[in-house]
Design a protein around this motif. Structure first.
Motif, PDB file in Angstrom:
ATOM      1  N   GLY A   1     -12.818  14.651   4.793  1.00  0.00           N
ATOM      2  CA  GLY A   1     -13.451  14.447   3.482  1.00  0.00           C
ATOM      3  C   GLY A   1     -13.310  15.662   2.587  1.00  0.00           C
ATOM      4  N   ARG A   2     -12.106  16.268   2.588  1.00  0.00           N
ATOM      5  CA  ARG A   2     -11.933  17.501   1.814  1.00  0.00           C
ATOM      6  C   ARG A   2     -11.249  17.280   0.461  1.00  0.00           C
ATOM      7  NH1 ARG A   2      -6.499  19.955   2.632  1.00  0.00           N
ATOM      8  NH2 ARG A   2      -5.425  18.962   4.372  1.00  0.00           N
ATOM      9  N   VAL A   3     -10.844  16.052   0.188  1.00  0.00           N
ATOM     10  CA  VAL A   3     -10.155  15.802  -1.090  1.00  0.00           C
ATOM     11  C   VAL A   3     -11.209  15.652  -2.200  1.00  0.00           C
ATOM     12  CG1 VAL A   3      -8.597  14.262  -2.344  1.00  0.00           C
ATOM     13  CG2 VAL A   3      -8.260  14.629   0.119  1.00  0.00           C
ATOM     14  N   PRO A   4     -11.099  16.427  -3.275  1.00  0.00           N
ATOM     15  CA  PRO A   4     -12.108  16.340  -4.344  1.00  0.00           C
ATOM     16  C   PRO A   4     -12.139  14.955  -4.982  1.00  0.00           C
ATOM     17  CG  PRO A   4     -10.655  18.246  -4.655  1.00  0.00           C
ATOM     18  CD  PRO A   4     -10.064  17.426  -3.553  1.00  0.00           C
ATOM     19  N   ALA A   5     -13.332  14.551  -5.384  1.00  0.00           N
ATOM     20  CA  ALA A   5     -13.522  13.197  -5.929  1.00  0.00           C
ATOM     21  C   ALA A   5     -12.954  13.051  -7.332  1.00  0.00           C
ATOM     22  CB  ALA A   5     -15.004  12.862  -5.933  1.00  0.00           C
ATOM     23  N   ASP A   6     -12.470  14.149  -7.927  1.00  0.00           N
ATOM     24  CA  ASP A   6     -11.947  14.032  -9.300  1.00  0.00           C
ATOM     25  C   ASP A   6     -10.456  13.710  -9.351  1.00  0.00           C
ATOM     26  OD1 ASP A   6     -10.739  16.356  -8.456  1.00  0.00           O
ATOM     27  OD2 ASP A   6     -11.473  17.603 -10.116  1.00  0.00           O
ATOM     28  N   ARG A   7      -9.835  13.418  -8.198  1.00  0.00           N
ATOM     29  CA  ARG A   7      -8.394  13.112  -8.188  1.00  0.00           C
ATOM     30  C   ARG A   7      -8.117  11.825  -8.965  1.00  0.00           C
ATOM     31  NH1 ARG A   7      -6.249  17.746  -6.960  1.00  0.00           N
ATOM     32  NH2 ARG A   7      -8.055  18.115  -8.271  1.00  0.00           N
ATOM     33  N   HIS A   8      -6.907  11.728  -9.537  1.00  0.00           N
ATOM     34  CA  HIS A   8      -6.534  10.510 -10.284  1.00  0.00           C
ATOM     35  C   HIS A   8      -6.787   9.234  -9.484  1.00  0.00           C
ATOM     36  CE1 HIS A   8      -3.818  13.090 -12.911  1.00  0.00           C
ATOM     37  NE2 HIS A   8      -4.551  12.408 -13.760  1.00  0.00           N
ATOM     38  N   VAL A   9      -6.394   9.267  -8.190  1.00  0.00           N
ATOM     39  CA  VAL A   9      -6.502   8.024  -7.405  1.00  0.00           C
ATOM     40  C   VAL A   9      -7.945   7.553  -7.268  1.00  0.00           C
ATOM     41  CG1 VAL A   9      -4.370   8.239  -6.057  1.00  0.00           C
ATOM     42  CG2 VAL A   9      -6.455   9.368  -5.259  1.00  0.00           C
ATOM     43  N   PHE A  10      -8.894   8.470  -7.416  1.00  0.00           N
ATOM     44  CA  PHE A  10     -10.302   8.092  -7.285  1.00  0.00           C
ATOM     45  C   PHE A  10     -10.967   7.828  -8.639  1.00  0.00           C
ATOM     46  CE2 PHE A  10     -10.087  11.139  -3.481  1.00  0.00           C
ATOM     47  CZ  PHE A  10      -9.705  10.129  -2.616  1.00  0.00           C
ATOM     48  N   THR A  11     -10.271   8.162  -9.724  1.00  0.00           N
ATOM     49  CA  THR A  11     -10.956   8.095 -11.029  1.00  0.00           C
ATOM     50  C   THR A  11     -10.240   7.257 -12.086  1.00  0.00           C
ATOM     51  OG1 THR A  11      -9.817  10.124 -11.685  1.00  0.00           O
ATOM     52  CG2 THR A  11     -12.059  10.366 -10.791  1.00  0.00           C
ATOM     53  N   ASP A  12      -8.907   7.081 -11.963  1.00  0.00           N
ATOM     54  CA  ASP A  12      -8.207   6.489 -13.120  1.00  0.00           C
ATOM     55  C   ASP A  12      -8.298   4.962 -13.184  1.00  0.00           C
ATOM     56  OD1 ASP A  12      -6.289   5.515 -11.352  1.00  0.00           O
ATOM     57  OD2 ASP A  12      -4.766   6.985 -11.879  1.00  0.00           O
TER      58      ASP A  12
ATOM     59  N   ALA B   1       0.851  -1.194   0.000  1.00  0.00           N
ATOM     60  CA  ALA B   1       0.000   0.000   0.000  1.00  0.00           C
ATOM     61  C   ALA B   1       0.883   1.239   0.000  1.00  0.00           C
ATOM     62  CB  ALA B   1      -0.900   0.010   1.241  1.00  0.00           C
ATOM     63  N   VAL B   2       0.424   2.291  -0.668  1.00  0.00           N
ATOM     64  CA  VAL B   2       1.120   3.576  -0.627  1.00  0.00           C
ATOM     65  C   VAL B   2       0.121   4.607  -0.114  1.00  0.00           C
ATOM     66  CG1 VAL B   2       0.672   3.946  -3.097  1.00  0.00           C
ATOM     67  CG2 VAL B   2       2.401   5.315  -1.951  1.00  0.00           C
ATOM     68  N   LEU B   3       0.532   5.331   0.925  1.00  0.00           N
ATOM     69  CA  LEU B   3      -0.406   6.199   1.651  1.00  0.00           C
ATOM     70  C   LEU B   3       0.043   7.656   1.542  1.00  0.00           C
ATOM     71  CD1 LEU B   3      -1.638   5.524   5.265  1.00  0.00           C
ATOM     72  CD2 LEU B   3      -0.401   7.632   4.768  1.00  0.00           C
ATOM     73  N   VAL B   4      -0.914   8.561   1.278  1.00  0.00           N
ATOM     74  CA  VAL B   4      -0.616   9.999   1.312  1.00  0.00           C
ATOM     75  C   VAL B   4      -1.664  10.728   2.148  1.00  0.00           C
ATOM     76  CG1 VAL B   4       0.597  10.153  -0.916  1.00  0.00           C
ATOM     77  CG2 VAL B   4      -1.896  10.485  -0.840  1.00  0.00           C
ATOM     78  N   GLY B   5      -1.269  11.910   2.642  1.00  0.00           N
ATOM     79  CA  GLY B   5      -2.190  12.758   3.377  1.00  0.00           C
ATOM     80  C   GLY B   5      -3.066  13.566   2.427  1.00  0.00           C
ATOM     81  N   ALA B   6      -4.120  14.161   3.007  1.00  0.00           N
ATOM     82  CA  ALA B   6      -5.074  14.938   2.209  1.00  0.00           C
ATOM     83  C   ALA B   6      -4.376  16.082   1.471  1.00  0.00           C
ATOM     84  CB  ALA B   6      -6.164  15.484   3.131  1.00  0.00           C
ATOM     85  N   GLY B   7      -3.389  16.719   2.125  1.00  0.00           N
ATOM     86  CA  GLY B   7      -2.704  17.862   1.505  1.00  0.00           C
ATOM     87  C   GLY B   7      -2.054  17.479   0.187  1.00  0.00           C
ATOM     88  N   THR B   8      -1.421  16.334   0.161  1.00  0.00           N
ATOM     89  CA  THR B   8      -0.745  15.878  -1.064  1.00  0.00           C
ATOM     90  C   THR B   8      -1.768  15.499  -2.133  1.00  0.00           C
ATOM     91  OG1 THR B   8       1.169  15.119   0.173  1.00  0.00           O
ATOM     92  CG2 THR B   8       0.826  14.105  -1.975  1.00  0.00           C
TER      93      THR B   8
ATOM     94  N   VAL C   1     -11.796   8.146   5.741  1.00  0.00           N
ATOM     95  CA  VAL C   1     -12.527   9.363   6.066  1.00  0.00           C
ATOM     96  C   VAL C   1     -13.009   9.301   7.513  1.00  0.00           C
ATOM     97  CG1 VAL C   1     -14.479  10.810   5.346  1.00  0.00           C
ATOM     98  CG2 VAL C   1     -13.313   9.387   3.669  1.00  0.00           C
ATOM     99  N   GLY C   2     -13.049  10.464   8.176  1.00  0.00           N
ATOM    100  CA  GLY C   2     -13.542  10.542   9.552  1.00  0.00           C
ATOM    101  C   GLY C   2     -15.051  10.727   9.588  1.00  0.00           C
TER     102      GLY C   2
END
Ligand SMILES: NC(=O)c1ccc[n+]([C@@H]2O[C@H](COP(=O)([O-])OP(=O)(O)OC[C@H]3O[C@@H](n4cnc5c(N)ncnc54)[C@H](OP(=O)(O)O)[C@@H]3O)[C@@H](O)[C@H]2O)c1
Length: 291
Positions: free
Chosen positions: A143-154, A109-116, A163-164
């Motif tokens: 839950g502030r990361v937009p749903a259009d990010r690559h990790v959520f769409t590609d 697994a590779v993990l990043v924070g919301a800021g990244t 998410v909290g």
């Protein structure tokens, strides 16, 4: 011969392909590695310099066990991982990018924070070397990361969106994306996050940034290994890398065992955090001032 240079030596790409499968000393032997009397390993036969370097740099990580958390940051000499506008494209050079992709290939697994996730929109896949994509994990308590990010769409690899209770991710997410609701703030404690991932069969976790996230994991004692690549660039200001409550005096600073390597113009520091390195005891007879 396949996987060897014209001089018959094992090539770097062939060596990397073999290393990808190694998790135990028995695996290492089965792919043609032999252990020397000093505990280091080498190829059993002629090998190019690239094949030899790969063993030195990555075999310790391959053999570090099925469960470990390790982190990587690329930073300027003055300790920043991005400019003040959040631009990190790129802090370090091509060789460090290849190194980072190799770490991804050795992780479950590779993990990043919301800021990244917000600022870089990274794909977090393995592209600069051979290897399977790890599961992608985004820490997003609000839950502030937009749903259009690559990790959520590609759709390149599965993604866990952590998410909290007050987070608001969309009700419908793309195939391959799983929203994991964590009950409270305590559930985001780094050790607990590692346990959540372990329970899902993700034993080897790469924490890939940014500075806040890696610092929290480091400060919580949740990392076994830390890679920091320092680029010969001065930023003066920017997004800080590692930050945690430091000591008042230098003698109390942590100095974990380390290995150093040059990656082009950059310098890679690999810290082994499994060895306890408490503050130096000034009264100890082996202390520099304990005469
Ligand atoms: N050079 C490099 O190696 C590198 C690597 C990655 C990123 N970057 C750069 O770093 C910048 C972003 O880094 P950053 O330090 O500002 O942010 P970050 O570490 O990416 O994200 C921090 C946020 O993630 C959430 N988070 C992280 N750990 C958490 C935990 N244990 N519990 C709960 N929430 C947690 C929190 O979100 P909330 O704020 O919503 O609570 C936190 O504020 C970007 O500019 C990016 O370009 C550089």
């Amino acid at each position: 011969m396949n996987g060897t240079s014209s001089a018959g030596a094992l090539t770097g790409s062939s060596a990397w392909r073999r290393l990808l499968t190694v998790r135990t000393p028995a695996h290492a032997r089965s792919v043609g590695l032999v252990e020397r009397s000093d505990g280091t390993w080498c190829w059993d036969g002629p090998a190019t310099a690239a094949a030899t370097d790969l063993v030195a740099r990555y075999l310790p990580l391959c053999l570090a066990g099925p469960r470990l958390a390790f982190a990587q940051l690329g930073q300027s000499v003055d300790g920043f991982i991005a400019t003040r506008t959040g631009d990190a494209d790129y802090v370090t050079g091509d060789e460090d990018r290849r190194h980072l992709h190799r770490l991804r290939a050795l992780a479950d697994a590779v993990l990043v924070g919301a800021g990244t996730a917000v600022s870089d929109d990274p794909r977090l896949t393995v592209r600069a070397c051979e290897g399977a994509h790890p599961v992608r994990v985004v820490l997003d308590p609000h839950g502030r990361v937009p749903a259009d990010r690559h990790v959520f769409t590609d759709g390149s690899a599965p993604t866990l969106w952590l998410v909290g209770p007050d987070g608001r991710p969309p009700h419908l997410v793309a195939e391959g994306v799983t929203v994991v609701w964590l009950p409270d703030r305590e559930a985001f404690a780094p050790q607990r996050l590692v346990e959540v991932l372990n329970r899902r069969g993700l034993g080897r976790v790469l924490v890939e940034g940014g500075g806040v996230t890696v610092s929290r994991f480091l400060h919580a004692g949740a990392l076994e290994r830390l890679y920091v690549t320092v680029a010969p660039v001065l930023l003066g200001d920017g997004v800080p890398g590692l930050r945690f409550d430091g000591p008042d005096v230098m003698r109390a600073a942590r100095r974990p065992p380390l290995r150093r390597a040059f990656l082009g113009e950059d310098t890679l520091f690999e810290f082994d955090l499994t060895v306890p390195t408490g503050p130096i005891d000034p009264t100890s007879p082996t202390s520099p001032t304990g005469q």
